[in-house]
Scaffold this active site. Sequence first.
Site, PDB file in Angstrom:
ATOM      1  N   CYS A 110     136.432  81.347 -62.838  1.00 53.48           N
ATOM      2  CA  CYS A 110     136.841  81.762 -61.843  1.00 53.48           C
ATOM      3  C   CYS A 110     136.556  80.157 -61.174  1.00 53.48           C
ATOM      4  O   CYS A 110     135.496  79.401 -61.695  1.00 53.48           O
ATOM      5  CB  CYS A 110     136.745  82.931 -60.922  1.00 53.48           C
ATOM      6  N   ASP A 120     129.959  80.365 -47.911  1.00 52.92           N
ATOM      7  CA  ASP A 120     131.235  80.446 -47.979  1.00 52.92           C
ATOM      8  C   ASP A 120     131.858  79.258 -46.182  1.00 52.92           C
ATOM      9  O   ASP A 120     132.616  79.396 -45.971  1.00 52.92           O
ATOM     10  CB  ASP A 120     131.582  81.921 -46.909  1.00 52.92           C
ATOM     11  N   ARG A 141     130.400  83.461 -62.886  1.00 53.13           N
ATOM     12  CA  ARG A 141     129.954  84.531 -61.867  1.00 53.13           C
ATOM     13  C   ARG A 141     130.100  86.181 -62.157  1.00 53.13           C
ATOM     14  O   ARG A 141     131.114  86.229 -62.871  1.00 53.13           O
ATOM     15  CB  ARG A 141     131.128  84.737 -60.491  1.00 53.13           C
ATOM     16  N   ARG A 171     144.069  85.592 -49.024  1.00 53.38           N
ATOM     17  CA  ARG A 171     144.020  85.878 -49.213  1.00 53.38           C
ATOM     18  C   ARG A 171     142.491  86.270 -47.793  1.00 53.38           C
ATOM     19  O   ARG A 171     141.442  87.883 -48.043  1.00 53.38           O
ATOM     20  CB  ARG A 171     142.471  85.864 -50.585  1.00 53.38           C
ATOM     21  N   LYS A 203     136.557  90.330 -44.197  1.00 56.41           N
ATOM     22  CA  LYS A 203     136.775  90.621 -45.145  1.00 56.41           C
ATOM     23  C   LYS A 203     135.908  91.452 -46.083  1.00 56.41           C
ATOM     24  O   LYS A 203     135.638  92.581 -46.822  1.00 56.41           O
ATOM     25  CB  LYS A 203     137.450  89.349 -45.626  1.00 56.41           C
ATOM     26  N   ASN A 204     134.515  90.507 -45.568  1.00 59.67           N
ATOM     27  CA  ASN A 204     133.875  90.964 -46.587  1.00 59.67           C
ATOM     28  C   ASN A 204     132.809  91.962 -47.038  1.00 59.67           C
ATOM     29  O   ASN A 204     132.083  92.859 -47.689  1.00 59.67           O
ATOM     30  CB  ASN A 204     132.581  89.711 -46.839  1.00 59.67           C
TER      31      ASN A 204
HETATM   32  C1  UD1 Z   1     129.780  87.404 -52.445  1.00 58.69           C
HETATM   33  C2  UD1 Z   1     131.192  86.940 -51.192  1.00 58.69           C
HETATM   34  C3  UD1 Z   1     131.719  85.573 -51.189  1.00 58.69           C
HETATM   35  C4  UD1 Z   1     130.278  84.802 -51.289  1.00 58.69           C
HETATM   36  C5  UD1 Z   1     129.232  85.144 -51.756  1.00 58.69           C
HETATM   37  C6  UD1 Z   1     127.970  84.097 -51.622  1.00 58.69           C
HETATM   38  C7  UD1 Z   1     132.590  89.357 -51.383  1.00 58.69           C
HETATM   39  C8  UD1 Z   1     133.550  89.882 -51.728  1.00 58.69           C
HETATM   40  N1  UD1 Z   1     132.288  87.935 -51.985  1.00 58.69           N
HETATM   41  O1  UD1 Z   1     130.416  87.140 -53.719  1.00 58.69           O
HETATM   42  O2  UD1 Z   1     132.470  85.850 -50.016  1.00 58.69           O
HETATM   43  O3  UD1 Z   1     131.126  83.788 -51.307  1.00 58.69           O
HETATM   44  O4  UD1 Z   1     129.050  86.662 -52.107  1.00 58.69           O
HETATM   45  O5  UD1 Z   1     127.493  85.172 -50.432  1.00 58.69           O
HETATM   46  O6  UD1 Z   1     131.589  90.063 -50.815  1.00 58.69           O
HETATM   47  N2  UD1 Z   1     125.195  86.275 -59.701  1.00 58.69           N
HETATM   48  C9  UD1 Z   1     125.296  86.843 -61.276  1.00 58.69           C
HETATM   49  N3  UD1 Z   1     124.704  88.327 -61.374  1.00 58.69           N
HETATM   50  C10 UD1 Z   1     125.576  89.127 -61.050  1.00 58.69           C
HETATM   51  C11 UD1 Z   1     125.702  88.915 -59.584  1.00 58.69           C
HETATM   52  C12 UD1 Z   1     126.275  87.435 -59.478  1.00 58.69           C
HETATM   53  O7  UD1 Z   1     124.370  85.992 -61.871  1.00 58.69           O
HETATM   54  O8  UD1 Z   1     125.466  90.149 -61.273  1.00 58.69           O
HETATM   55  C13 UD1 Z   1     125.038  84.977 -59.580  1.00 58.69           C
HETATM   56  C14 UD1 Z   1     126.541  84.383 -59.000  1.00 58.69           C
HETATM   57  O9  UD1 Z   1     126.767  84.114 -59.983  1.00 58.69           O
HETATM   58  C15 UD1 Z   1     126.468  83.406 -58.459  1.00 58.69           C
HETATM   59  C16 UD1 Z   1     125.320  84.832 -57.074  1.00 58.69           C
HETATM   60  O10 UD1 Z   1     124.931  84.820 -57.920  1.00 58.69           O
HETATM   61  O11 UD1 Z   1     126.019  82.593 -58.687  1.00 58.69           O
HETATM   62  C17 UD1 Z   1     126.019  85.210 -55.920  1.00 58.69           C
HETATM   63  O12 UD1 Z   1     126.773  85.949 -55.864  1.00 58.69           O
HETATM   64  P1  UD1 Z   1     126.814  87.373 -55.329  1.00 58.69           P
HETATM   65  O13 UD1 Z   1     126.132  87.313 -54.286  1.00 58.69           O
HETATM   66  O14 UD1 Z   1     127.709  88.591 -56.758  1.00 58.69           O
HETATM   67  O15 UD1 Z   1     128.377  86.636 -54.914  1.00 58.69           O
HETATM   68  P2  UD1 Z   1     129.823  88.135 -54.994  1.00 58.69           P
HETATM   69  O16 UD1 Z   1     129.218  88.794 -54.376  1.00 58.69           O
HETATM   70  O17 UD1 Z   1     130.502  87.488 -56.066  1.00 58.69           O
END
Ligand code: UD1
Length: 419
Positions: free
Chosen positions: A117, A307, A122, A399, A22-23
Amino acid sequence: MNKLLIHGGKPLIGELRAAGAKNAVLPILAATLLADEPITLSNVPHLRDVTTSMELLGRLGAHLSVDERMTIEVDPRAVDKFCAPYDLVKTMRASILVLGPLLARHGYAEVSLPGGCAIGSRPVDQHLYGLRAMGAEIEVEAGYIRARCRGRLRAARLVLDLVTVTGTANLLMAATLAEGTTVIENAAREPEVVDLGECLIAMGADIKGLGTDTLIICGVPRLHATHYRIMPDRIETGTYLVAAAITGGQITIRDTRPGCLDAVLLKLQEAGAHIETGQDWIHLDMQGQRPQAVHLRTAPHPGFPTDMQAQFVALNAVAKGVGTITETVFENRFMHVNELQRMGAVIRLEGNTAISTGVAQLTGAPVMATDLRASAGLILAALVAQGETLVDRIYHIDRGYECIEERLSRLGASVRRVS
Ligand code: UD1
């Protein structure tokens, strides 16, 4: 609303083939927007998030076709709308992934803010920081991110504040069409980011450093047609391995990549599982034993994946001894703990650590799924609990897990979808 009715207590035994990741497929579907020719994707998992992404691409004007084996062709040539609206973004945060590609290819993008969420706030500040550094003008107003640039994006040296998976993916995609050489420091090393990078390279991108924390992207003027096979889903594989481990069973998972699961396999071995691996398969045998509790901390790859955290909280709930699990990636990702307590689990939350004293037997109860991986944790607990568990709000699981009740049933579990 769909629910899963699970009658626990049977060891899971058998064989499965891993689904596509999925990711990986979500960013790769977004990446098709960068091309000026059709892209064909195979090994695409049949998931609600994939359908949502396809709907989003369709609303932007792309033409899509799918065959009976879930091979998807995306023709992005007719894209003439540039907005990811709230009704789609609120069901799938990964919609933010169209921001970089639309901006890089068309000079304009509008994406609804994902907002809060179930697993914390996030934010997307890192995505915006990187795109601004590459010359985009970005406004955030009325719940929307509006980004524009004149001509091509410009290369930049980006140093990310923290490791973000979709943030890295968005900036990597944007940089492929930027003018000059972009460097992304503190990039995510997740295998799904590598898979996205390999697909972009197959489309004609020039990327070095995949799988390391420094990505070097030399921008090209255009990206072309390709056929790309999506990597296997390591989180799905890990979840079924825990399902076998928690029930004292044995399982072989084929068409998977053991090398992406080092941290998870290590913890399963600590829990008492006998594990053998080949190039594309994993065999786990619990030899009928109850697992031992484990200690772990989640961390960006190659650390233990967040995850897989809920699944190991479920494992510790029935394991011998005391186990501690610390969540360092997301705030507020322990919603499953309350529900597991309702099944008789003895778990104490101290800040971002769940301390479990394993019990010999959980008891079935009605429980509520709160997010995708929390649902997986509850289902695993239900598989080993005495009596019936009704898991509500199962749309979360759809999902990210293809045909979960069919697959678990094939392994000998008693699982039924009820409305
Ligand atoms: C992706 C995965 C999700 C997984 C996560 C961490 C997908 C579609 N989803 O989510 O399944 O749980 O990686 O491995 O690939 N953050 C910030 N600022 C930003 C972006 C992120 O502060 O601009 C923080 C988030 O709040 C969180 C951390 O960074 O605490 C990691 O988030 P991130 O790696 O971005 O998660 P996703 O990419 O949303």
